[in-house]
Design a protein around this motif. Structure first.
Motif, short mmCIF file in Angstrom:
data_model
loop_
_atom_site.label_atom_id
_atom_site.label_comp_id
_atom_site.label_asym_id
_atom_site.label_seq_id
_atom_site.Cartn_x
_atom_site.Cartn_y
_atom_site.Cartn_z
N LEU A 200 0.80 -1.23 0.00
CA LEU A 200 0.05 0.14 0.00
C LEU A 200 0.86 1.31 -0.06
N TYR A 201 0.46 2.07 -1.07
CA TYR A 201 1.30 3.39 -0.93
C TYR A 201 0.48 4.54 -1.27
N ARG A 202 1.06 5.82 -0.77
CA ARG A 202 0.04 6.92 -0.99
C ARG A 202 0.14 7.82 -2.40
N CYS A 203 -0.86 8.19 -2.81
CA CYS A 203 -0.96 9.12 -4.01
C CYS A 203 -1.55 10.66 -3.40
N ASP A 204 -0.64 11.52 -3.18
CA ASP A 204 -1.03 12.66 -2.83
C ASP A 204 -1.32 13.83 -3.67
N THR A 205 -2.20 14.41 -3.63
CA THR A 205 -2.50 15.86 -4.36
C THR A 205 -2.26 16.99 -3.32
N ARG A 206 -1.61 17.98 -4.03
CA ARG A 206 -1.45 19.40 -3.32
C ARG A 206 -1.65 20.47 -4.34
#
Length: 214
Positions: A159-165
């Motif tokens: 499991l890994y994150r995909c971030d938006t900023r």
């Protein structure tokens, strides 16, 4: 330090080793399923990279690799600073399907025309997306439970994150994670020592926490 090393170029070679024992073949078989906004997309591919004992990838279009008698396509991808990455590939080819529980035999043909068997790869047992329970949208707060059912053999769940900023000018930026992310969560699931064919994993809320900027 050489100029190539300074700029991070990936070294390749057009020279074949004098001995077959100095040839290396790295093979990757991928059966990829993606679920986005309720739609499911799948693709299957086989990729091989030929290299020498020093780790240099060999770029020779006159060297052939076959899988189950089907010729793989030779290509060269290019990266930054004139990087070259020679490879052999097949994509969704019905003549040599990268289907579950399938035996794939690889053969190498050097310029002398003699075919030599490289080895055999057996793909894992079938694993359907329907066997994995994962919410399409995470809850506003709290942990998330992931489940799996009736796995035929063990597998690694990553499991890994995909971030938006948002940038200061308002531009929306997507930072996509990967299975190589050292912060990714990993667990072996499926049948094995002290593991059953079905189970659940609760992902800690801290891993899923967002803030106003991210």
């Amino acid at each position: 330090m050489s100029l190539l090393a300074l700029f991070g170029c990936s070294p390749t070679s057009k020279d074949l080793p004098a001995s077959l024992s100095d040839l290396r073949v790295t093979i990757r078989v991928e059966d990829h399923t993606d679920r986005t906004n309720g739609s499911i997309h799948s693709r299957r591919s086989i990729r091989a990279v030929l290299s020498d004992a020093r780790g240099k990838d060999i770029e020779r279009s006159d060297v052939k690799i076959e899988v189950n008698g089907v010729p793989m396509e030779f290509g060269v991808s290019r990266g930054n600073y004139y990087d070259r990455h020679p490879y052999y590939s097949l994509h969704d080819d019905p003549r040599a399907p990268a289907a579950p529980d399938t035996e794939l035999t690889f053969t190498l043909t050097l310029p002398d025309g003699v075919r030599r068997e490289i080895g055999t790869v057996r793909t894992p047992a079938p694993l359907a997306l329907e066997q994995i329970d994962f919410p399409e949208k995470r809850p506003a707060a709290g942990a998330v439970a992931i489940g799996w059912r009736d796995l035929a053999e063990s597998a690694e769940l990553v499991l890994y994150r995909c971030d938006t900023r948002r940038e200061s000018d308002g531009t929306r930026v997507l930072e996509t994670g990967s299975i190589n992310d050292p912060a990714a969560l990993r667990r072996t699931i499926g049948p094995g020592w002290f593991r059953s064919r079905s189970g659940t994993w609760t992902v800690p809320a801290k891993f899923l926490t967002s803030d106003a900027q991210r």
